[in-house]
Design a protein around this motif. Structure first.
Motif, PDB file in Angstrom:
ATOM      1  N   CYS A 133     -85.681 -27.797  81.861  1.00  0.00           N
ATOM      2  CA  CYS A 133     -85.863 -28.392  80.538  1.00  0.00           C
ATOM      3  C   CYS A 133     -86.507 -27.388  79.583  1.00  0.00           C
ATOM      4  O   CYS A 133     -87.459 -26.691  79.939  1.00  0.00           O
ATOM      5  N   SER A 134     -85.983 -27.325  78.378  1.00  0.00           N
ATOM      6  CA  SER A 134     -86.513 -26.383  77.383  1.00  0.00           C
ATOM      7  C   SER A 134     -87.849 -26.860  76.814  1.00  0.00           C
ATOM      8  O   SER A 134     -88.603 -26.075  76.258  1.00  0.00           O
ATOM      9  N   ARG A 135     -88.136 -28.138  76.965  1.00  0.00           N
ATOM     10  CA  ARG A 135     -89.400 -28.680  76.466  1.00  0.00           C
ATOM     11  C   ARG A 135     -90.495 -28.557  77.521  1.00  0.00           C
ATOM     12  O   ARG A 135     -90.240 -28.708  78.712  1.00  0.00           O
ATOM     13  N   ALA A 136     -91.698 -28.316  77.053  1.00  0.00           N
ATOM     14  CA  ALA A 136     -92.837 -28.243  77.969  1.00  0.00           C
ATOM     15  C   ALA A 136     -93.234 -29.649  78.414  1.00  0.00           C
ATOM     16  O   ALA A 136     -93.077 -30.618  77.663  1.00  0.00           O
ATOM     17  N   ALA A 137     -93.726 -29.744  79.632  1.00  0.00           N
ATOM     18  CA  ALA A 137     -94.152 -31.042  80.154  1.00  0.00           C
ATOM     19  C   ALA A 137     -95.405 -31.525  79.426  1.00  0.00           C
ATOM     20  O   ALA A 137     -96.254 -30.729  79.017  1.00  0.00           O
ATOM     21  N   LEU A 138     -95.507 -32.834  79.271  1.00  0.00           N
ATOM     22  CA  LEU A 138     -96.689 -33.430  78.656  1.00  0.00           C
ATOM     23  C   LEU A 138     -97.869 -33.367  79.628  1.00  0.00           C
ATOM     24  O   LEU A 138     -97.710 -32.999  80.795  1.00  0.00           O
ATOM     25  N   GLN A 139     -99.036 -33.735  79.155  1.00  0.00           N
ATOM     26  CA  GLN A 139    -100.208 -33.794  80.023  1.00  0.00           C
ATOM     27  C   GLN A 139     -99.968 -34.803  81.146  1.00  0.00           C
ATOM     28  O   GLN A 139     -99.335 -35.842  80.942  1.00  0.00           O
TER      29      GLN A 139
END
Length: 233
Positions: A133-139
């Motif tokens: 995934c190009s998006r970073a993982a949330l907390q």
């Protein structure tokens, strides 16, 4: 008289030594509780709260969010909540029959199961989507809170809202499915190709000759449909 007294003393001592049934049940429950605690702590060492868990199945890959304490939130098709209100039966592991009927009826539930029930004997992969995934993982806590907030019965769609859409939203804040994308891409390759365009043109031409009626609509269909497939390929 003496033998009777001896017999009475023996009976009393035996009754004293034998633990009551309630105590045995209590000890059994304590042992079971300790086993569960050990199991929970074992999984808490392996996974962190908010981890995305992936298990390969025969035809697809199943996803869930680890909540801690041997609990996994996952979205699974299930027909039983629609036809029954028996919570004891609903909480049992979803069988293949329940799953297939849930897919056909487009109904499912976001539920919490143990790691063992979730994995169903398959190997568990941890956060594999972080590399894709190009998006970073949330907390991690935000991920788990999102997963818990969505618990309950939800309309299920094999292509447009499945278990992967659910975990992607929880962990990355985007609703998408790589499995769905790959499936649609494969179907597109099969149906929208120049070979299919040629075959369609030939079939429509044969139909036109067979009917022997050159209506405007049929002529347009014979010309337009293969052209659209050709351009989309």
């Amino acid at each position: 008289m003496f033998p009777l007294q001896l017999l009475a003393l023996t009976a009393v001592s035996t009754a004293t030594l034998a633990p009551p049934q309630e105590e045995q049940e209590k000890k059994k429950q304590e042992v079971e509780k300790k086993k569960q605690e050990v199991e929970k702590s074992r999984y808490d060492v392996m996974f962190r709260r908010g981890d995305l868990l992936e298990v390969p199945r025969t035809l697809f890959t199943h996803f869930g969010i680890y909540l801690g304490g041997d609990r996994v939130a996952h979205f699974i098709p299930d027909i039983l909540p629609v036809v029954s209100s028996d919570q004891f039966r609903i909480k049992q592991v979803v069988t293949n029959t329940r799953l297939i009927l849930g897919v056909l009826a487009k109904c499912g539930s976001i539920r919490v199961d143990s790691v063992e029930d979730f994995a169903y004997g398959s190997e568990i992969l941890v956060n594999p989507m972080d590399r894709m995934c190009s998006r970073a993982a949330l907390q991690e806590e935000d991920v788990a809170c999102r997963a818990e907030k969505l618990l309950g019965n939800v309309e299920y769609s094999l292509l447009w809202y499945n278990c992967e859409h659910y975990v992607m939203y929880c962990r990355y804040g985007t609703v998408m499915s790589f499995q769905t994308f790959q499936f649609c891409k494969t179907v597109r390759k099969l149906l929208l190709s120049r070979r299919v365009a040629k075959a369609t043109a030939l079939l429509l031409l044969c139909l036109l000759l067979y009917l022997g009626a050159a209506s405007v609509g049929l002529v347009l269909l014979t010309a337009l449909l293969p052209f659209i497939i050709w351009m989309a390929a």
